[in-house]
Design a protein around this motif. Structure first.
Motif, PDB file in Angstrom:
ATOM      1  N   SER A   9      34.765  71.120  41.385  1.00  0.00           N
ATOM      2  CA  SER A   9      35.353  71.843  40.255  1.00  0.00           C
ATOM      3  C   SER A   9      34.410  71.869  39.070  1.00  0.00           C
ATOM      4  O   SER A   9      34.226  72.914  38.424  1.00  0.00           O
ATOM      5  CB  SER A   9      36.678  71.176  39.860  1.00  0.00           C
ATOM      6  N   PHE A  10      33.788  70.723  38.780  1.00  0.00           N
ATOM      7  CA  PHE A  10      32.839  70.656  37.665  1.00  0.00           C
ATOM      8  C   PHE A  10      31.689  71.616  37.905  1.00  0.00           C
ATOM      9  O   PHE A  10      31.280  72.359  37.017  1.00  0.00           O
ATOM     10  CB  PHE A  10      32.307  69.231  37.511  1.00  0.00           C
ATOM     11  N   ALA A  11      31.142  71.588  39.114  1.00  0.00           N
ATOM     12  CA  ALA A  11      30.014  72.455  39.440  1.00  0.00           C
ATOM     13  C   ALA A  11      30.399  73.920  39.302  1.00  0.00           C
ATOM     14  O   ALA A  11      29.649  74.717  38.714  1.00  0.00           O
ATOM     15  CB  ALA A  11      29.517  72.156  40.855  1.00  0.00           C
ATOM     16  N   ALA A  12      31.556  74.284  39.826  1.00  0.00           N
ATOM     17  CA  ALA A  12      31.990  75.681  39.758  1.00  0.00           C
ATOM     18  C   ALA A  12      32.149  76.138  38.320  1.00  0.00           C
ATOM     19  O   ALA A  12      31.731  77.249  37.953  1.00  0.00           O
ATOM     20  CB  ALA A  12      33.299  75.855  40.525  1.00  0.00           C
ATOM     21  N   ASP A  13      32.734  75.287  37.475  1.00  0.00           N
ATOM     22  CA  ASP A  13      32.937  75.641  36.068  1.00  0.00           C
ATOM     23  C   ASP A  13      31.610  75.786  35.333  1.00  0.00           C
ATOM     24  O   ASP A  13      31.516  76.527  34.347  1.00  0.00           O
ATOM     25  CB  ASP A  13      33.787  74.575  35.363  1.00  0.00           C
ATOM     26  N   ALA A  14      30.573  75.071  35.814  1.00  0.00           N
ATOM     27  CA  ALA A  14      29.267  75.094  35.151  1.00  0.00           C
ATOM     28  C   ALA A  14      28.295  76.058  35.835  1.00  0.00           C
ATOM     29  O   ALA A  14      27.104  76.048  35.536  1.00  0.00           O
ATOM     30  CB  ALA A  14      28.680  73.686  35.124  1.00  0.00           C
TER      31      ALA A  14
END
Length: 207
Positions: free
Chosen positions: A164-169
């Motif tokens: 999720s963090f990677a996708a948001d960034a």
């Protein structure tokens, strides 16, 4: 990039020294040589050691030294603890890669580096100690800022958070696998001579 086998890497990394007086607040644990060898071997296979490698929170320099042994020519280890950096230098010299490594004392989550130019490797705090909750989030943010690609080790159950963090960034998790993280007794609050944590390792490509 061709390099030594995982087994050869792990065997050479087994000679590195652990912290003499580890800090509980900094969650200073020795990254197991097998995990470091797996991470660095994969990085070599992916061609990620052909650019600058940055080890955020280098500690004993297990990952930094592993990257150099696996073929990286330029490795920077960053740590807030001066004693850790002294140990890191000693470990790099022990296996003959001191000339490939540079060191920087400072907060690894606020590294003054060129954005998006490096391969980041890191075994951030798992957030087990009070005040360290979600510490790995700050390291991921730093990895996203500094790195084109990153390899990070996290506590079990972190995959949905990391994805999720990677996708948001604007990033993508390309590799994810579970591994065992053995820990010998080192702090007063440890009740067993050795325990094994389940950990997860992720490779993320950042836009």
């Amino acid at each position: 990039m061709s390099g030594p086998s995982r087994r050869t890497l792990a065997r050479r990394l087994e000679s590195l020294s652990d912290f003499a007086e580890p800090s509980a607040s900094l969650e200073q644990y020795l990254t197991p040589p097998e995990i470091a060898a797996h991470l660095c071997h994969l990085a070599g296979l992916q061609g990620d050691l052909e650019r600058q490698v940055v080890d955020l929170g280098t500690g004993t320099a297990m990952l930094a030294v592993g990257a150099a042994l696996a073929g990286a020519d330029r490795v920077l280890g960053i740590d807030v603890d001066a004693d850790a950096l002294a140990l890191a230098r000693e470990n790099a010299g022990r296996v003959g890669v001191a000339d490939r490594l540079d060191w920087l004392r400072g907060d690894a989550t606020r590294a003054p580096l060129v954005p998006g130019a490096a391969t980041v490797v890191s075994n951030p705090p798992f957030g087990a100690q009070r005040g360290n909750r979600h510490a790995d989030r700050a390291f991921l943010q730093a990895a996203r800022t500094v790195g084109t690609v990153s390899y990070t080790i996290h506590n079990e159950g972190s995959q949905s958070f990391v994805e999720s963090f990677a996708a948001d960034a604007g990033g993508t998790v390309t590799h994810a696998f579970r591994t065992e993280f053995p820990i010998e007794r080192r702090f007063d609050f440890h009740t067993e001579d050795e325990t094994t944590l389940e950990a997860e390792l992720f490779r993320v490509e950042w836009d």
